[in-house]
Design an enzyme around this catalytic site. Structure first.
Site, mmCIF file in Angstrom:
data_model
loop_
_atom_site.group_PDB
_atom_site.id
_atom_site.type_symbol
_atom_site.label_atom_id
_atom_site.label_comp_id
_atom_site.label_asym_id
_atom_site.label_seq_id
_atom_site.Cartn_x
_atom_site.Cartn_y
_atom_site.Cartn_z
ATOM 1 C CG ASP A 13 -1.784 1.235 1.610
ATOM 2 O OD1 ASP A 13 -2.202 1.604 0.264
ATOM 3 O OD2 ASP A 13 -2.027 1.847 2.402
ATOM 4 C CB SER A 14 0.090 4.988 -0.458
ATOM 5 O OG SER A 14 -0.926 4.905 0.508
ATOM 6 C CB CYS A 76 -3.133 1.034 -2.632
ATOM 7 S SG CYS A 76 -3.148 2.584 -2.680
ATOM 8 C CD GLU A 154 0.557 6.367 6.110
ATOM 9 O OE1 GLU A 154 1.751 6.179 6.435
ATOM 10 O OE2 GLU A 154 -0.064 5.348 5.777
ATOM 11 C CB CYS A 186 -9.106 4.899 0.926
ATOM 12 S SG CYS A 186 -7.528 5.150 1.761
ATOM 13 C CG HIS A 188 -4.901 4.602 4.820
ATOM 14 N ND1 HIS A 188 -4.288 4.551 3.693
ATOM 15 C CD2 HIS A 188 -3.513 5.234 5.561
ATOM 16 C CE1 HIS A 188 -3.125 4.602 3.733
ATOM 17 N NE2 HIS A 188 -2.505 5.087 4.802
HETATM 18 N N1 DGL Z 1 -4.754 3.255 1.071
HETATM 19 C C1 DGL Z 1 -4.608 4.078 -0.263
HETATM 20 C C2 DGL Z 1 -5.884 3.389 -0.891
HETATM 21 O O1 DGL Z 1 -6.575 2.397 -0.762
HETATM 22 C C3 DGL Z 1 -4.432 5.322 0.333
HETATM 23 C C4 DGL Z 1 -3.896 5.887 -0.952
HETATM 24 C C5 DGL Z 1 -3.021 7.126 -0.689
HETATM 25 O O2 DGL Z 1 -2.110 7.204 -0.118
HETATM 26 O O3 DGL Z 1 -3.584 8.439 -0.647
HETATM 27 O O4 DGL Z 1 -6.131 4.319 -1.520
#
Ligand code: DGL
Length: 265
Positions: A13-14, A76, A154, A186, A188
């Site tokens: 993921d990011s 992600c 985060e 998302c 997160h």
């Molecule tokens: N967890 C990522 C997603 O599902 C977040 C993306 C981001 O870093 O903006 O979109």
């Protein structure tokens, strides 16, 4: 070259959000070795250009492939809608990818209005427009970008007044327009699920497709005879492209156990 993660399943993921997908994979495949990459040094993806997201997806995907993983899960939504196709074209490995759960939401809504909470890049993507056209032609799909929420997660800032204020700002217009089903688009956002549910009330259904992604991964590995026959618990290894100490603190908190994070080499 040694391939220290030979035979593991790569998940990325990011940042830390994909841990919400990793926990579903861990539950579905307890005997597999898993490796998780948080690309936190380059998060959030959702506010960056498509080129940047594609380049990071390929960089992390190639790194996992070089380490010897047997499959990749893109945990992600933003990376999926922008770059999954490109990654699939460039690797021989099976790639399973999460995307906003619009189809299941359409099946569940009674009001005919579905809200999708996601990053800015996700809500404006062609891939989401395709999902809406394909599955939701006779429903109202309200796409809500949520800048700032990824940053709160985060920092493991899940319950503060600031986080709640941001959530209210994004969710209130959806409820006012009659949404009775909200897609957590998302990875997160499942870490904010309790707060979101409290804000929207029990009458609104929240949808997180993490378990469906884990089931799809099992299906794909089974199909390619890639499932482990081990009967002992698999390991889980964690990497980050960001600050290691910060990642270790936040990821231990979200994973509910102390863990060791290594720097992405
Ligand atoms: N967890 C990522 C997603 O599902 C977040 C993306 C981001 O870093 O903006 O979109």
């Amino acid at each position: 070259m040694t391939r220290p993660l030979l035979g593991a399943i790569g998940v990325f993921d990011s940042g830390v959000g994909g841990l919400s997908v990793l926990r579903a994979i861990r539950a579905a495949l307890p005997h597999e070795h898993l490796v998780y990459v948080a690309d936190s040094g380059h998060a959030p993806y959702g506010d960056q250009s498509e080129d940047h997201i594609t380049q990071r997806t390929l960089t992390v995907g190639n790194w996992l492939a070089e380490q010897g993983v047997k499959g990749i899960t893109i945990a992600c939504n933003t990376a999926t809608v922008v770059a999954a196709k490109t990654l699939r074209e460039q690797t021989h490995l099976p790639v399973v990818a999460i995307e906003p759960a619009i189809k299941p939401a359409v099946a569940l809504t009674r009001s005919g209005v579905v809200g999708v909470l996601a990053t800015r890049q996700t809500v404006q993507s062609a891939a989401v427009a395709r999902l809406v056209a394909l599955y939701a032609a006779d429903k109202r799909i309200l796409l809500q970008g949520c800048p700032g929420l990824v940053e709160q997660v985060e920092r493991a800032d899940l319950h503060s007044a600031d986080t709640e204020h941001l959530l209210r700002q994004f969710i209130t217009p959806l409820l006012e327009q009659g949404a009775d089903t909200l897609v957590l688009g998302c990875t997160h956002y499942p870490f904010l699920r309790d707060t979101i549910q409290r804000l929207v009330g029990e009458g609104v259904t929240l949808i997180d497709p993490a378990e469906a992604v884990a089931r799809e991964l099992v299906r794909r590995l089974d199909e390619s005879s890639g499932l482990s026959s081990a009967t002992t618990p698999g390991s889980v290894r964690f990497f980050t492209s960001g600050d290691v100490a910060q990642a270790q603190a936040v990821m231990s908190h979200l994973w509910h156990e102390p863990l060791t994070v290594q720097a992405l080499s």
